[in-house]
Design a protein around this motif. Sequence first.
Motif, mmCIF file in Angstrom:
data_model
loop_
_atom_site.group_PDB
_atom_site.id
_atom_site.type_symbol
_atom_site.label_atom_id
_atom_site.label_comp_id
_atom_site.label_asym_id
_atom_site.label_seq_id
_atom_site.Cartn_x
_atom_site.Cartn_y
_atom_site.Cartn_z
ATOM 1 N N PHE A 1 6.839 43.203 83.248
ATOM 2 C CA PHE A 1 6.089 42.262 82.424
ATOM 3 C C PHE A 1 7.050 41.192 81.932
ATOM 4 O O PHE A 1 8.214 41.463 81.629
ATOM 5 C CB PHE A 1 5.466 42.986 81.226
ATOM 6 N N ALA A 2 6.552 39.951 81.861
ATOM 7 C CA ALA A 2 7.339 38.855 81.305
ATOM 8 C C ALA A 2 6.436 38.000 80.435
ATOM 9 O O ALA A 2 5.246 37.861 80.717
ATOM 10 C CB ALA A 2 7.959 38.010 82.415
ATOM 11 N N ALA A 3 6.995 37.438 79.378
ATOM 12 C CA ALA A 3 6.196 36.629 78.457
ATOM 13 C C ALA A 3 7.074 35.556 77.829
ATOM 14 O O ALA A 3 8.297 35.694 77.757
ATOM 15 C CB ALA A 3 5.568 37.496 77.369
ATOM 16 N N GLY A 4 6.422 34.488 77.389
ATOM 17 C CA GLY A 4 7.156 33.418 76.722
ATOM 18 C C GLY A 4 6.324 32.756 75.646
ATOM 19 O O GLY A 4 5.095 32.695 75.747
ATOM 20 N N VAL A 5 6.991 32.267 74.614
ATOM 21 C CA VAL A 5 6.339 31.552 73.521
ATOM 22 C C VAL A 5 7.130 30.282 73.246
ATOM 23 O O VAL A 5 8.365 30.312 73.142
ATOM 24 C CB VAL A 5 6.280 32.404 72.240
ATOM 25 N N ASN B 1 11.988 28.600 62.739
ATOM 26 C CA ASN B 1 13.415 28.737 62.522
ATOM 27 C C ASN B 1 13.971 29.902 63.331
ATOM 28 O O ASN B 1 13.229 30.664 63.940
ATOM 29 C CB ASN B 1 13.723 28.903 61.024
ATOM 30 N N ASP B 2 15.308 30.035 63.350
ATOM 31 C CA ASP B 2 15.919 31.065 64.186
ATOM 32 C C ASP B 2 15.478 32.463 63.790
ATOM 33 O O ASP B 2 15.291 33.333 64.633
ATOM 34 C CB ASP B 2 17.448 30.958 64.111
ATOM 35 N N THR C 1 12.614 33.373 62.472
ATOM 36 C CA THR C 1 11.265 33.601 62.967
ATOM 37 C C THR C 1 11.270 33.788 64.477
ATOM 38 O O THR C 1 10.571 34.635 65.020
ATOM 39 C CB THR C 1 10.350 32.422 62.587
ATOM 40 N N LEU C 2 12.083 32.988 65.184
ATOM 41 C CA LEU C 2 12.194 33.130 66.626
ATOM 42 C C LEU C 2 12.701 34.519 66.987
ATOM 43 O O LEU C 2 12.187 35.159 67.907
ATOM 44 C CB LEU C 2 13.140 32.059 67.170
ATOM 45 N N ASN C 3 13.679 34.994 66.246
ATOM 46 C CA ASN C 3 14.190 36.340 66.493
ATOM 47 C C ASN C 3 13.124 37.390 66.229
ATOM 48 O O ASN C 3 13.023 38.394 66.950
ATOM 49 C CB ASN C 3 15.417 36.614 65.618
ATOM 50 N N THR C 4 12.333 37.163 65.184
ATOM 51 C CA THR C 4 11.261 38.108 64.870
ATOM 52 C C THR C 4 10.245 38.180 65.997
ATOM 53 O O THR C 4 9.807 39.262 66.403
ATOM 54 C CB THR C 4 10.553 37.701 63.559
ATOM 55 N N VAL C 5 9.842 37.013 66.507
ATOM 56 C CA VAL C 5 8.900 36.975 67.618
ATOM 57 C C VAL C 5 9.478 37.682 68.831
ATOM 58 O O VAL C 5 8.816 38.511 69.472
ATOM 59 C CB VAL C 5 8.533 35.515 67.968
ATOM 60 N N GLU C 6 10.713 37.366 69.175
ATOM 61 C CA GLU C 6 11.336 37.973 70.355
ATOM 62 C C GLU C 6 11.421 39.489 70.222
ATOM 63 O O GLU C 6 11.083 40.232 71.150
ATOM 64 C CB GLU C 6 12.730 37.384 70.562
ATOM 65 N N ASN C 7 11.870 39.965 69.056
ATOM 66 C CA ASN C 7 12.010 41.413 68.855
ATOM 67 C C ASN C 7 10.657 42.114 68.926
ATOM 68 O O ASN C 7 10.536 43.198 69.515
ATOM 69 C CB ASN C 7 12.684 41.697 67.519
ATOM 70 N N SER C 8 9.621 41.497 68.344
ATOM 71 C CA SER C 8 8.294 42.115 68.380
ATOM 72 C C SER C 8 7.730 42.123 69.790
ATOM 73 O O SER C 8 7.140 43.120 70.225
ATOM 74 C CB SER C 8 7.341 41.382 67.431
ATOM 75 N N LEU C 9 7.901 41.011 70.517
ATOM 76 C CA LEU C 9 7.438 40.984 71.902
ATOM 77 C C LEU C 9 8.099 42.089 72.710
ATOM 78 O O LEU C 9 7.427 42.827 73.453
ATOM 79 C CB LEU C 9 7.736 39.625 72.531
ATOM 80 N N ARG C 10 9.398 42.217 72.602
ATOM 81 C CA ARG C 10 10.118 43.235 73.371
ATOM 82 C C ARG C 10 9.614 44.637 73.050
ATOM 83 O O ARG C 10 9.393 45.457 73.947
ATOM 84 C CB ARG C 10 11.626 43.142 73.100
ATOM 85 N N ALA C 11 9.419 44.902 71.763
ATOM 86 C CA ALA C 11 8.985 46.239 71.359
ATOM 87 C C ALA C 11 7.569 46.533 71.844
ATOM 88 O O ALA C 11 7.297 47.624 72.374
ATOM 89 C CB ALA C 11 9.066 46.373 69.834
ATOM 90 N N GLY D 1 8.997 23.380 68.825
ATOM 91 C CA GLY D 1 10.302 22.964 69.324
ATOM 92 C C GLY D 1 11.248 24.081 69.703
ATOM 93 O O GLY D 1 12.340 23.821 70.214
ATOM 94 N N GLU D 2 10.867 25.321 69.463
ATOM 95 C CA GLU D 2 11.708 26.463 69.827
ATOM 96 C C GLU D 2 11.003 27.312 70.875
ATOM 97 O O GLU D 2 9.779 27.312 70.969
ATOM 98 C CB GLU D 2 12.021 27.321 68.592
#
Length: 473
Positions: free
Chosen positions: A29-33, A2-3, A5-15, A37-38
């Motif tokens: 550095f660049a990364a993707g998950v 869900n959005d 969780t997606l936000n949580t992943v993005e924020n943790s990756l950035r940090a 479906g998201e």
Amino acid sequence: MNDNTLNTVENSLRAQIASYCEANHVPGFAAGVHHAGEQVVVAHGVANTGTGAPMLADTRFLLGSVTKVLTTTLVLRQVDLGLLALDAPVVRYLPEFALATPGAADKILVRHLIGHTNGIDADLYFPDAAGRDALQAYVAGLAGRDTLFEPGEQLSYSNGGMILAGRLLEVVTGTPFHDLLEREIYAPVGMTDSSTSAKQAILRSTAVGHFLDPETMAAKPTTMFTLPDTWGPAGGTPIGTIADLLAFGRTHLAGGVSPTGERVLSAESTALMQQVCFDMDSPNVPPIGLGWVLYPFGGTTVLAMSGASPGGVSLLCVVPEHDLVFTAFGNTPGAILLQDQLLQWLLREHLGVEIPALVTAVEQEVDLTAYTGVYRSDQLRIDVTIVDGQLEEQVTYEPHDESQERIFTEFAGGATSGPPQRLIPIRPGLFAPAGYPLEAFDGYLRLLLVSYHDVQDGRARFRNGGGRLTRRA
């Protein structure tokens, strides 16, 4: 996903990315998950310290050895079409293929090439040829190389096997490898920002690799962008983006159907790539499929391939059990530590995967004499001795000629040998580099462990480091 969780992943990756890059002098550095479906893609820092160009979400980078999974997919496509048979000898399609020992090439099957079980001793062979005849020149040069083991007898990561597979593809399709890659992988997968040459890459934002100055720790851009064209199918030249690799990974999640809806590979061939074709039964050497390395994290299998390029490193991971793809690129070699950190975070914190400790204790009373000696592979020498009751290894690169030395040293940032490395015994035949906590080996970095195999008459015949075999001289 869900959005929230997606936000949580993005924020943790950035940090995590920002913190690691700052502390360890990684310029960009660049990364993707992609999960259920998201999708999220993040980028940090600069793509080139020489120009100050930023690392963007759509910045291109060298795929490195991640290309090997693309090459394997191309091979299986031709199997689907009936142009290749996995259990056919390579010489059926390439009668000119020969090795230094008469008859040795005749034993190698097509599946040995993409399963890293071919035994060809050419992992550091860098012939400097360019253009459409580059792979043909590479195959001609193999006549001066030999084998490390009988085909199917052992497992050893094989650049030579993948390059030979690339030439095989050219012959059976009548299409140059790079054109075939663009037509049969990039286009149907939807890898719209991927390319196959520096001439194409220069038209868009593209990252370059860097090496750290040992005195100032400043990151200096590489003097070599790509390896020679001869290394294309093994990862020397293909270039892509995070989104493009996510699309390729999703194709393997979906049984060979790409995000564009086009079938790239049959469901049977996609599944075959994910099945174990060889297992050395050693913690530092994960089982291998076809193209994919099959990393066990507890009961969860991660299909993975990392890719070194001059001063950079990429990673592609597919987790079928959890419908997840993770990919990343960092523009110093040390970025692989961050990639491992992010992968384990995704598995543990995001997916709830329990990752058991790979090494729980070390064994003090191990007879070291079986492992001492000199081990060799093409242009590589490893001297193993006992010093202060521990194994000590000295790795030395011994180039065949000036061309090989130039290419290798530029690829490695100027180094031709490393400092002596002490090894701590974990158990007979398995060792850890001194100075690392045991938990460091739970993830992708289990490749840092060193193993010795096939002890006969009190002596090991093979050493395995980083998935690559060297043979006792």
